[in-house]
Design an enzyme around this catalytic site. Structure first.
Site, PDB file in Angstrom:
ATOM      1  N   GLY A   5       0.787  -1.223   0.000  1.00  0.00           N
ATOM      2  CA  GLY A   5       0.000   0.000   0.000  1.00  0.00           C
ATOM      3  C   GLY A   5       0.819   1.272   0.000  1.00  0.00           C
ATOM      4  O   GLY A   5       2.015   1.265  -0.201  1.00  0.00           O
ATOM      5  N   SER A   6       0.182   2.390   0.208  1.00  0.00           N
ATOM      6  CA  SER A   6       0.776   3.720   0.321  1.00  0.00           C
ATOM      7  C   SER A   6      -0.155   4.739  -0.318  1.00  0.00           C
ATOM      8  O   SER A   6      -1.289   4.879   0.116  1.00  0.00           O
ATOM      9  CB  SER A   6       2.164   3.804  -0.276  1.00  0.00           C
ATOM     10  OG  SER A   6       2.771   4.997   0.182  1.00  0.00           O
TER      11      SER A   6
END
EC number: 4.1.1.65
Length: 218
Positions: free
Chosen positions: A187-188
């Site tokens: 993610g991010s």
């Protein structure tokens, strides 16, 4: 106000696959879990290790799932699963839509429009949490697409956990809307800059689904 909300598809493994670029994390974890399970009947230590390693392997399989999607018809669709973190007018007339991806989201990103990839640039940087304003200086990959709306810029941004961005395609590649273009491990954030005159049809806090949620309105 946006006139529609997107209901998330079922993102299990049926009809899906595992993301390209997952192997460096996935294979050692699954191998360790399998070895621990195989030895668990003969060794108490192996039996004790089998529980957490199997749970970790199951988590990795879930994290790196890459489900099939029925791509939405529209000018601009979301490149990422996640939540709209901010919608910000830019000085040059564009509007930036920032989408925060948690570790529980699908990590594969998709092309927001059909077109040609004119640039894929890796920029080194830090690894502060993606919700932090300073995350704009994080490790990132900047994409440019030549589309019917002109140049579209998209940025994959690494976070505190996501330490690796894996582009799937090089500069010069022609892509279809919704085509898989890259992976951010764990993610991010993904930012997309929409051209002046494009009316936004999402709001801050709204969930998005890559290839499914439309970002603009007619």
């Amino acid at each position: 106000m946006p006139h529609s909300q997107t209901s998330a598809p079922r993102d299990g493994f049926l009809g899906g696959r595992l993301a390209r670029g997952a192997s460096p994390w996935l294979l050692p974890t699954v191998a360790t879990a399998a070895l621990s399970l195989a030895r668990s009947r003969r060794s108490k230590k192996a039996a004790a290790l089998a529980v957490p390693t199997t749970a970790l392997a199951a988590g990795m399989l879930w994290f790196f799932r890459d489900p099939e999607r029925e791509i939405t018809q529209g000018r601009v669709i979301s490149p990422a699963d996640g939540v709209v973190q901010s919608i910000m007018p830019w000085k040059d007339g564009r509007t930036r839509v920032a989408i925060f991806m948690s570790p529980l989201n699908v990590h594969v990103n998709r092309a927001p429009l059909a077109g040609t990839v004119t640039s894929v640039e890796h920029i080194p940087g830090g690894f502060v949490p993606a919700f932090n304003k300073e995350s704009e200086n994080n490790e990132r990959v900047v994409w440019h697409f030549d589309t019917e709306l002109g140049d579209i810029e998209m940025i994959q941004i690494a976070g505190a956990v996501a330490r690796r961005i894996v582009p799937y395609i090089p500069r010069g590649t022609k892509v279809e809307q919704g085509e898989r273009i890259g992976l951010i491990r764990f993610g991010s954030r993904v930012d997309i800059y929409l051209p002046e005159g494009v009316e936004i049809d999402v709001e801050v806090g709204q969930k998005t689904v890559a290839g499914v949620t439309r970002l603009d309105r007619d």
